[in-house]
Design a protein around this motif. Sequence first.
Motif, PDB file in Angstrom:
ATOM      1  N   LYS A 242       0.882  -1.174   0.000  1.00 17.95           N
ATOM      2  CA  LYS A 242       0.000   0.000   0.000  1.00 17.95           C
ATOM      3  C   LYS A 242       0.913   1.215   0.000  1.00 17.95           C
ATOM      4  O   LYS A 242       1.686   1.442   0.948  1.00 17.95           O
ATOM      5  CB  LYS A 242      -0.908  -0.018   1.240  1.00 17.95           C
ATOM      6  CG  LYS A 242      -1.878   1.159   1.263  1.00 17.95           C
ATOM      7  CD  LYS A 242      -3.023   0.885   2.272  1.00 17.95           C
ATOM      8  CE  LYS A 242      -3.932   2.102   2.396  1.00 17.95           C
ATOM      9  NZ  LYS A 242      -3.644   2.878   3.621  1.00 17.95           N
ATOM     10  N   GLY A 245      -1.915   5.290  -0.468  1.00 19.00           N
ATOM     11  CA  GLY A 245      -3.338   4.999  -0.650  1.00 19.00           C
ATOM     12  C   GLY A 245      -3.651   3.969  -1.723  1.00 19.00           C
ATOM     13  O   GLY A 245      -4.728   3.391  -1.731  1.00 19.00           O
ATOM     14  N   GLU A 246      -2.699   3.742  -2.639  1.00 15.79           N
ATOM     15  CA  GLU A 246      -2.945   2.770  -3.722  1.00 15.79           C
ATOM     16  C   GLU A 246      -2.446   1.386  -3.291  1.00 15.79           C
ATOM     17  O   GLU A 246      -1.365   1.260  -2.731  1.00 15.79           O
ATOM     18  CB  GLU A 246      -2.188   3.216  -4.990  1.00 15.79           C
ATOM     19  CG  GLU A 246      -2.415   2.304  -6.182  1.00 15.79           C
ATOM     20  CD  GLU A 246      -1.437   2.560  -7.342  1.00 15.79           C
ATOM     21  OE1 GLU A 246      -0.409   3.247  -7.133  1.00 15.79           O
ATOM     22  OE2 GLU A 246      -1.692   2.027  -8.434  1.00 15.79           O
ATOM     23  N   ILE A 247      -3.268   0.365  -3.561  1.00 11.43           N
ATOM     24  CA  ILE A 247      -2.855  -0.994  -3.205  1.00 11.43           C
ATOM     25  C   ILE A 247      -2.368  -1.674  -4.484  1.00 11.43           C
ATOM     26  O   ILE A 247      -3.096  -1.735  -5.472  1.00 11.43           O
ATOM     27  CB  ILE A 247      -4.002  -1.775  -2.540  1.00 11.43           C
ATOM     28  CG1 ILE A 247      -4.483  -1.003  -1.290  1.00 11.43           C
ATOM     29  CG2 ILE A 247      -3.551  -3.163  -2.118  1.00 11.43           C
ATOM     30  CD1 ILE A 247      -5.933  -0.699  -1.300  1.00 11.43           C
ATOM     31  N   LEU A 269     -11.116  -5.731  -2.335  1.00 13.84           N
ATOM     32  CA  LEU A 269     -10.735  -4.310  -2.382  1.00 13.84           C
ATOM     33  C   LEU A 269     -11.601  -3.565  -3.388  1.00 13.84           C
ATOM     34  O   LEU A 269     -12.036  -2.443  -3.132  1.00 13.84           O
ATOM     35  CB  LEU A 269      -9.240  -4.172  -2.732  1.00 13.84           C
ATOM     36  CG  LEU A 269      -8.262  -4.649  -1.647  1.00 13.84           C
ATOM     37  CD1 LEU A 269      -6.839  -4.685  -2.186  1.00 13.84           C
ATOM     38  CD2 LEU A 269      -8.336  -3.761  -0.407  1.00 13.84           C
ATOM     39  N   VAL A 276      -7.119  -0.578  -6.286  1.00 14.61           N
ATOM     40  CA  VAL A 276      -6.184  -1.711  -6.330  1.00 14.61           C
ATOM     41  C   VAL A 276      -5.682  -1.880  -7.758  1.00 14.61           C
ATOM     42  O   VAL A 276      -6.460  -1.800  -8.712  1.00 14.61           O
ATOM     43  CB  VAL A 276      -6.839  -3.008  -5.771  1.00 14.61           C
ATOM     44  CG1 VAL A 276      -8.143  -3.345  -6.467  1.00 14.61           C
ATOM     45  CG2 VAL A 276      -5.877  -4.191  -5.862  1.00 14.61           C
ATOM     46  N   GLU A 296       2.988   2.584   3.064  1.00 14.99           N
ATOM     47  CA  GLU A 296       2.103   2.486   4.226  1.00 14.99           C
ATOM     48  C   GLU A 296       1.989   1.074   4.789  1.00 14.99           C
ATOM     49  O   GLU A 296       1.970   0.880   5.994  1.00 14.99           O
ATOM     50  CB  GLU A 296       0.713   3.027   3.849  1.00 14.99           C
ATOM     51  CG  GLU A 296       0.757   4.534   3.551  1.00 14.99           C
ATOM     52  CD  GLU A 296      -0.440   5.020   2.755  1.00 14.99           C
ATOM     53  OE1 GLU A 296      -1.450   4.303   2.680  1.00 14.99           O
ATOM     54  OE2 GLU A 296      -0.352   6.125   2.191  1.00 14.99           O
ATOM     55  N   GLU A 297       1.868   0.088   3.895  1.00 20.12           N
ATOM     56  CA  GLU A 297       1.747  -1.294   4.360  1.00 20.12           C
ATOM     57  C   GLU A 297       2.341  -2.239   3.325  1.00 20.12           C
ATOM     58  O   GLU A 297       2.439  -1.885   2.151  1.00 20.12           O
ATOM     59  CB  GLU A 297       0.273  -1.688   4.592  1.00 20.12           C
ATOM     60  CG  GLU A 297      -0.404  -0.915   5.715  1.00 20.12           C
ATOM     61  CD  GLU A 297      -1.811  -1.419   6.039  1.00 20.12           C
ATOM     62  OE1 GLU A 297      -2.046  -2.645   5.981  1.00 20.12           O
ATOM     63  OE2 GLU A 297      -2.671  -0.578   6.351  1.00 20.12           O
ATOM     64  N   LEU A 330      -5.210  -1.809   7.061  1.00 21.34           N
ATOM     65  CA  LEU A 330      -5.787  -2.539   5.931  1.00 21.34           C
ATOM     66  C   LEU A 330      -5.493  -4.044   6.048  1.00 21.34           C
ATOM     67  O   LEU A 330      -6.371  -4.877   5.816  1.00 21.34           O
ATOM     68  CB  LEU A 330      -5.249  -1.994   4.599  1.00 21.34           C
ATOM     69  CG  LEU A 330      -5.802  -2.688   3.359  1.00 21.34           C
ATOM     70  CD1 LEU A 330      -7.281  -2.363   3.152  1.00 21.34           C
ATOM     71  CD2 LEU A 330      -5.002  -2.310   2.113  1.00 21.34           C
ATOM     72  N   SER A 331      -4.260  -4.377   6.418  1.00 23.59           N
ATOM     73  CA  SER A 331      -3.879  -5.788   6.583  1.00 23.59           C
ATOM     74  C   SER A 331      -4.824  -6.459   7.582  1.00 23.59           C
ATOM     75  O   SER A 331      -5.318  -7.566   7.351  1.00 23.59           O
ATOM     76  CB  SER A 331      -2.447  -5.925   7.106  1.00 23.59           C
ATOM     77  OG  SER A 331      -1.549  -5.182   6.329  1.00 23.59           O
TER      78      SER A 331
END
Length: 362
Positions: A242, A245-247, A269, A276, A296-297, A330-331
């Motif tokens: 992530k 904001g974009e996965i 998602l 995504v 972010e993740e 999110l995870s």
Amino acid sequence: MKEQDMQITLSTAKKVKPQADQLEFGKQFTDHMFIMDYTQGQGWHDPRIVPYQPLTLEPSAMIFHYGQSVFEGLKAYASPEDEVILFRPEKNFQRLNSSNGRLCIPDVDVDFALKALKTLISVDKEWIPQEEGTSLYIRPFIIATEPYLGVSSSHNYQFIIIMSPVGSYYKEGIHPVKIAVESAFTRAVNGGTGEAKTGGNYASSLKAQEVSEKMGYAQVLWLDGVEKKYIEEVGSMNVFFKINGEIITPALNGSILPGITRDSIIELLKHWNLPVTERRISMEEVYEAYKSGLLEEAFGTGTAAVISPIGEFLWNGEEMIVQNGETGELSKKLYDTLTDIQRGKIEDELNWTMKVEEKVTQ
Ligand SMILES: *Cc1c(COP(=O)(O)O)cnc(C)c1O
């Protein structure tokens, strides 16, 4: 082949079932297994459920020499209403056939394989652990059994399904792991067998795993085998990032295994209207995002762990800490939602689960 052709031989001595807190991944097996033979000219025949037992094969059986085999991995869950739930099992048997195609192994009938699996689960239903986080791990696999040392595809095979009660992957709750980016070894290349679920991919990945474990890392991040730039997978899981904001997850490219958890996460998602993207993503891009505070993740996805958050990457001697080494929002949300759907605790809006009817044909 029809369901009524299936022979069932029940075991006379039932094994003692392990306590929920003593479950280890893939160490204990249920009382029965499914087995079916393939003979060239005859096709798949003699489907049967028999007591779990050793196989008898000739030492010259081709599986031992040239590794012609494929496998799958899925889980059955006990719902709060004591129903047995499977998660998108047809996808596993479809993927088994894709792997079969790559390994020159004959296809199995998806509907028949599903019926066989459901019958096996019904026979061993008492083996499904009920406790939070536990499940029955299912391992379908096919091996080449022809006794022959010539290099060619086998004329005979066995399709087998064994099952193992497993505990929660995260005994102390979901937590992030440390990952070393692999720059020496390669898991798969385009045109190879990376897309297929076959034992050889695992055998060739053990060395990198051994080296990274010695350095204190849980798994390796696999890069493309040609330029060692683009991200492919993490350990034996698919990988997501992530960034701002974009996965993002690497697009399927011929060397990445098309995970069913990966597919489910992309669908989920989209269902949540979150951005995504499946595309090529380089380690350089992830590093740049990290440097500018936009990473972010990061997490791995697969049937065993469902979601495995990544707390650190080691790349070119530099430690990149993600989310302060903690599980991202999110995870956690993905993990909770997917596991709740799998266990029948929340509504299955995307129609992913399948119930195993009570039907023990004896
Ligand atoms: C099985 C597997 C996965 C995950 O697939 P799922 O269907 O999500 O369990 C990812 N990568 C590799 C190499 C695998 O073998």
